[in-house]
Design an enzyme around this catalytic site. Structure first.
Site, PDB file in Angstrom:
ATOM      1  N   ASP A 219       9.412  65.463  57.444  1.00  0.00           N
ATOM      2  CA  ASP A 219      10.481  66.618  57.818  1.00  0.00           C
ATOM      3  C   ASP A 219       9.649  67.587  58.591  1.00  0.00           C
ATOM      4  OD1 ASP A 219      12.881  68.066  57.275  1.00  0.00           O
ATOM      5  OD2 ASP A 219      11.661  69.564  56.700  1.00  0.00           O
ATOM      6  N   GLU A 281       9.947  62.957  61.913  1.00  0.00           N
ATOM      7  CA  GLU A 281      11.087  63.780  62.227  1.00  0.00           C
ATOM      8  C   GLU A 281      10.460  64.959  63.087  1.00  0.00           C
ATOM      9  OE1 GLU A 281      14.464  66.965  61.442  1.00  0.00           O
ATOM     10  OE2 GLU A 281      12.371  67.319  60.963  1.00  0.00           O
TER      11      GLU A 281
HETATM   12  C1  NOJ Z   1      14.813  68.959  58.925  1.00  0.00           C
HETATM   13  C2  NOJ Z   1      15.875  68.527  57.927  1.00  0.00           C
HETATM   14  O1  NOJ Z   1      16.584  67.169  58.346  1.00  0.00           O
HETATM   15  C3  NOJ Z   1      16.941  69.560  57.820  1.00  0.00           C
HETATM   16  O2  NOJ Z   1      17.986  69.039  57.020  1.00  0.00           O
HETATM   17  C4  NOJ Z   1      16.150  70.907  57.172  1.00  0.00           C
HETATM   18  O3  NOJ Z   1      17.103  71.788  57.302  1.00  0.00           O
HETATM   19  C5  NOJ Z   1      14.887  71.257  58.176  1.00  0.00           C
HETATM   20  N1  NOJ Z   1      14.081  70.285  58.395  1.00  0.00           N
HETATM   21  C6  NOJ Z   1      14.143  72.067  57.321  1.00  0.00           C
HETATM   22  O4  NOJ Z   1      13.638  71.707  56.084  1.00  0.00           O
END
Ligand code: NOJ
Length: 557
Positions: A219, A281
């Protein structure tokens, strides 16, 4: 091949499985609820694994299921080594991983290293400790500006809206230091300059690797390291916006220092058997900059959000596919493709908005509504285009049913912190997170044994239920299933793309034995002479031509 071996099992033993894998994202709150409390859970997922094996995917990625106050639906982790009671127990996670494996499905879990929950023991200890203490140095605490220290240390904005700093009350009751949270106040950012933080996450990786997971989706992978001076950055933040090519790099994103962290993680993963993977991500542009995350000694894959954001036109799709392939080839990594996830408007609805509409962060009842039929038609064409491309593809739960966004959710039921922190200006992400329909005539459409559903399901969703689509020729579910079978049979994931000459509003390419055509224009397209139609996202017209917003997979002589 051993006749008892399923195609997925064969793929499991294939070197580089991840380079061509189709990975299905499960959002645990909304996939399947075993106990009827209206919130999906791990036993619910395990009970539905046959669906994924039958669909023909290679792996599942589970969004966070760890203990969490759920301030950001689990992306606020209070304990990285356990399971949130709402979702089950650690033994349920073990069973899920084992049951997936027995069906030839790999399991990828979500790792949230940029921030913890404010309920994490570390943050609670930091609040109780004094400024400058070791406990505070695990996070980003700073004194405030101004004579009374009552102004935030810099002007950074939270991705979810409002300031990225919150002031704490010290143990003597006086207003004290400020802590950084690029997301919600309940998600304090960790300090990745602190060796203790680094050591902790190496241990967390090992904890889940030892339990048999095949990898981690990381993440906010571009956020861990901040520019040392925390320089001001007047721009507002927007989730999933990506970095504009012609602007300087923001001091909180994509700092060079993040790469050393992933090199260290890669060494840990490589010390395990099998091929365990890291998926970034990272909302980073341009594609060349994103490719740095997937250099040979770093992560294995990065989500290709540029593809997700590309407009539904032949030139835009041509450009993004070409650029994506070139950028990843330059570092020897596979390209990935994705159209939907739990943070964006589902592509069956997004593509039903007029071309050129800026990507909305959620859609509400008062907003212009997507054209549902057009959206689904384009979504099916986009999916067939995506699944014919070489590389690895990500699917988001429910897209195989053609599920649209819930675009008329009542504001009172919205739970996304984005909605609340922007005073409703951004509708947020709840509309793509609604529990999915399995059986048309069951309570909660078979999501669980009761009517309970943590977000209300639209009354129109019976028609999308799996049991209305299974075995029905032309249904979106059968479209996906056939596409995944043909993709595997023709080894499209490990193929090579070759562009073919085509009219302006048509995209045409060859991948191995397959010719792929997408018609974006209004004029129906005659198929090449002697072509054998293998698969199509919509029926040909009465002249046997490919109509608008349709993708076809062909064998040509
Ligand atoms: C990316 C995640 O996919 C999202 O759902 C989340 O709110 C943010 N990162 C913060 O962790």
């Amino acid at each position: 091949m051993n006749t008892n071996t399923t195609p997925q099992e064969a793929a499991r033993s294939t070197p580089g499985w991840w380079t061509e894998a189709v990975i299905y994202q499960i959002y645990p709150r909304s996939f399947a609820d075993s106990d009827g409390d209206g919130i999906g859970d791990l036993p619910g997922i395990t009970a539905r694994l046959d669906h994924l094996a039958e669909l023909g995917v290679d792996a599942v990625w589970l969004s966070p299921f760890y203990p969490s106050p759920q301030a950001d639906a689990g992306y606020d982790v209070a304990d990285y080594r356990d399971v949130e009671p709402l979702f089950g127990k650690l033994s349920d996670a073990d069973r899920l991983i084992a049951e997936a494996k027995s069906r030839g499905l790999r399991t990828i879990v979500d790792l949230v290293p940029n921030h913890t929950s404010s309920a994490h023991v570390w943050f609670q200890a930091a609040l109780a400790a004094a400024p400058g203490s070791g406990e505070r140095q695990r996070y980003v605490f700073r004194d405030g500006l101004g004579p009374a220290g009552d102004e935030p240390p810099n002007d950074w904005q939270s991705v979810f809206g409002g300031p990225a700093w919150t002031r704490v009350t010290e143990s003597d009751g006086r207003p004290g230091q400020w802590y950084l949270h690029l997301f919600d106040t309940a998600q304090p950012d960790l300090n990745w300059d602190n060796p203790e933080v680094r050591a902790e996450f190496l241990d967390v990786l090992r904890f889940w690797l030892d339990r048999g997971v095949d990898g981690f989706r990381v993440d906010v992978a571009h956020g861990l390291v901040k520019q040392a001076d925390l320089a001001n950055w007047e721009e507002p933040q927007e989730i999933l916006s990506g970095q504009e090519v012609d602007k300087p790099r923001p001091p909180m994103w994509d700092q060079d220092g993040v790469h050393e962290i992933y090199r260290e993680w890669r060494r840990v993963l490589d010390s395990y058997d099998g091929e365990r993977i890291l998926v970034a991500e990272a909302w980073v542009e341009p594609a060349e900059r994103l490719a740095r995350y997937v250099r040979p000694d770093e992560m294995h894959q990065a989500f290709n959000f540029e593809f997700l954001l590309a407009a539904w036109t032949a030139p835009a799709q041509y450009a993004v596919v070409t650029r994506s392939l070139e950028a990843t080839e330059a570092v020897g990594a596979p390209t990935t493709w994705v159209l939907s996830n739990h943070d964006v408007v589902r592509h069956a609805s997004r593509l039903g908005l007029p071309i050129g509409t800026p990507r909305p962060n959620g859609i509400g009842a008062d907003d212009p509504q997507p054209d549902a039929a057009l959206g689904l038609r384009r979504a099916r064409a986009a999916t067939l285009l995506m699944l014919a491309l070489p590389g690895s593809a990500y699917l988001y739960q429910g897209e195989e049913l053609g599920l649209p966004e819930h675009t008329t959710l009542a504001d009172e039921v919205r739970q996304d912190p984005t909605y609340h922190r922007t005073g409703g200006a951004q509708r947020g992400r709840d509309g793509c997170r609604v529990p999915i329909p399995w059986e048309a005539d069951a309570p909660s459409y078979g999501f669980g044994p009761t009517d309970a559903s943590w977000l209300p399901q639209p009354t129109s969703w019976a028609e999308y239920a799996l049991d209305r689509q299974r075995g029905v020729p032309g249904s979106t579910y059968e479209l996906y299933r056939t596409a995944l079978r043909l993709r595997r049979e023709h080894q499209l994931g490990r193929g090579t793309l070759r562009w073919l000459e085509s009219p302006d509003e048509v995209l045409a390419f060859a991948n191995g034995p397959l010719t792929v055509l997408t018609n974006f224009g209004a004029t129906p397209l005659p198929l090449p002479a002697g072509a054998e139609l293998l698969h199509t996202s919509a029926p040909l017209d009465t002249d046997g031509h490919l109509p608008t917003d349709t993708t076809a997979w062909l064998h040509t002589p």
